[in-house]
Enzyme design. Structure first.
Site, mmCIF file in Angstrom:
data_model
loop_
_atom_site.group_PDB
_atom_site.id
_atom_site.type_symbol
_atom_site.label_atom_id
_atom_site.label_comp_id
_atom_site.label_asym_id
_atom_site.label_seq_id
_atom_site.Cartn_x
_atom_site.Cartn_y
_atom_site.Cartn_z
ATOM 1 N N CYS A 134 0.821 -1.056 0.019
ATOM 2 C CA CYS A 134 -0.006 -0.139 -0.119
ATOM 3 C C CYS A 134 0.979 1.343 0.073
ATOM 4 O O CYS A 134 1.785 1.729 0.900
ATOM 5 C CB CYS A 134 -1.038 0.007 1.255
ATOM 6 S SG CYS A 134 -1.847 1.413 1.361
ATOM 7 N N CYS A 180 -5.608 6.194 -3.636
ATOM 8 C CA CYS A 180 -4.773 4.914 -3.803
ATOM 9 C C CYS A 180 -3.457 5.338 -4.184
ATOM 10 O O CYS A 180 -3.164 5.752 -5.351
ATOM 11 C CB CYS A 180 -5.472 3.957 -4.570
ATOM 12 S SG CYS A 180 -4.573 2.497 -4.573
HETATM 13 N N1 LIG Z 1 -4.468 1.828 -0.747
HETATM 14 C C1 LIG Z 1 -3.406 1.494 -1.203
HETATM 15 C C2 LIG Z 1 -3.381 0.136 -1.992
HETATM 16 C C3 LIG Z 1 -3.971 -0.969 -1.300
HETATM 17 C C4 LIG Z 1 -3.509 -2.235 -2.192
HETATM 18 C C5 LIG Z 1 -4.681 -3.189 -2.025
HETATM 19 N N2 LIG Z 1 -6.272 -2.561 -2.049
HETATM 20 C C6 LIG Z 1 -4.718 -4.521 -2.898
HETATM 21 O O1 LIG Z 1 -4.016 -4.357 -4.061
HETATM 22 O O2 LIG Z 1 -4.909 -5.366 -2.224
HETATM 23 C C7 LIG Z 1 -2.357 2.328 -1.806
HETATM 24 O O3 LIG Z 1 -2.409 3.401 -1.415
HETATM 25 O O4 LIG Z 1 -1.490 1.907 -2.594
#
Ligand SMILES: N[C@H](CCC[C@H](N)C(=O)O)C(=O)O
Length: 256
Positions: free
Chosen positions: A73, A197
């Protein structure tokens, strides 16, 4: 046993942060992790992060999505760096381990600059791009991005072919200019839209460069929770020095 937790957010992507240097947190209880992340029955967060000791690096970060599954993440890593500073583990530079390997980061004026891994594989299809920036990302254009059902449309792609059960994160993009893109992301493991994200906006910046939508090496990404920046160089077909930059803030602390 009572445990102190800290709540952090990075452009609205929010995390429960726990200092687990004494190994007091039960990592096998993924049901409890999901419960702590529940917005009605728990603290409420997109994910939970344990900060642990590492033999040679400043710390190790263990990340769980809101459903208890694991991945890398980007925003969580930026928040973990700010948390390490709060705990006095680091000053303005950090070297740490995450599920996808070693990372370095620096902190100045509340902005955390996180070094991501090189990306050597970007796949371009007729209507989307797929790449892994620590987590898997499907990237596609959506001109109607402000008025679009991200949860329904994102879930359809996330659970559909070729991703199926293992899934992917899904990013919908609208070009603002050659240096700015608007992004909304459906996150696997949260199974909903998150406000931002980090690995997702990194994937979007590289994908836009790869398909020729920009020739710039510093891209601003507008998310629902604020702005992030991504910089990189492309050398012999490989994206190197990939950096994700943005704010990471402590919101509150409590006891569970
Ligand atoms: N919020 C995260 C991503 C989490 C990853 C997750 N959602 C997955 O691939 O299982 C970020 O800032 O990169």
């Amino acid at each position: 046993m009572q445990q102190t937790f800290y709540k952090y957010q990075g452009t609205g992507n929010d995390f429960v942060m726990i200092d687990n240097r004494q190994q007091t947190f039960d990592k096998n209880n993924t049901k409890r992790i999901a419960h702590l992340c529940d917005r009605r029955f728990g603290i409420g967060a997109d994910g939970l992060i344990l900060l642990e000791n590492h033999e040679t690096l400043d710390f190790e970060m263990i990340y769980y999505n809101a459903d208890g599954s694991q991945s890398f993440c980007g925003n969580g890593a930026r928040c973990a760096v700010a948390f390490a500073k709060q705990l006095g583990i680091i000053k303005n530079k950090a070297f740490f381990l995450a599920i996808d390997g070693k990372h370095s980061a620096s902190l100045s004026n509340g902005i955390v600059k996180l070094q991501m891994h090189n990306v050597d594989t970007v796949k371009k299809y007729d209507h989307h791009v797929f790449l892994n920036t620590g987590s898997p990302h499907h990237v596609q254009f959506e001109s109607n991005i402000d008025d679009f059902d991200i949860k329904t449309k994102g879930a359809k792609i996330r659970y559909g072919q070729p991703y199926n059960k293992a899934g992917t994160n899904v990013n919908f993009v609208k070009k603002v200019s050659s240096t700015e893109f608007k992004v909304r992301t459906y996150e696997r493991g949260v199974e909903n839209e998150t406000l931002s994200c980090g690995t997702g906006v990194t994937a979007v910046a590289l994908a836009m460069h790869y398909i020729g939508e920009t020739e710039k090496n510093l891209i601003t990404l507008h998310t629902q929770g604020g702005n992030l920046q991504v910089s990189f160089n492309k050398e012999s077909g490989v994206y190197k020095n990939v950096c994700l930059m943005g704010p990471a803030k402590l919101v509150f602390q409590g006891i569970i």
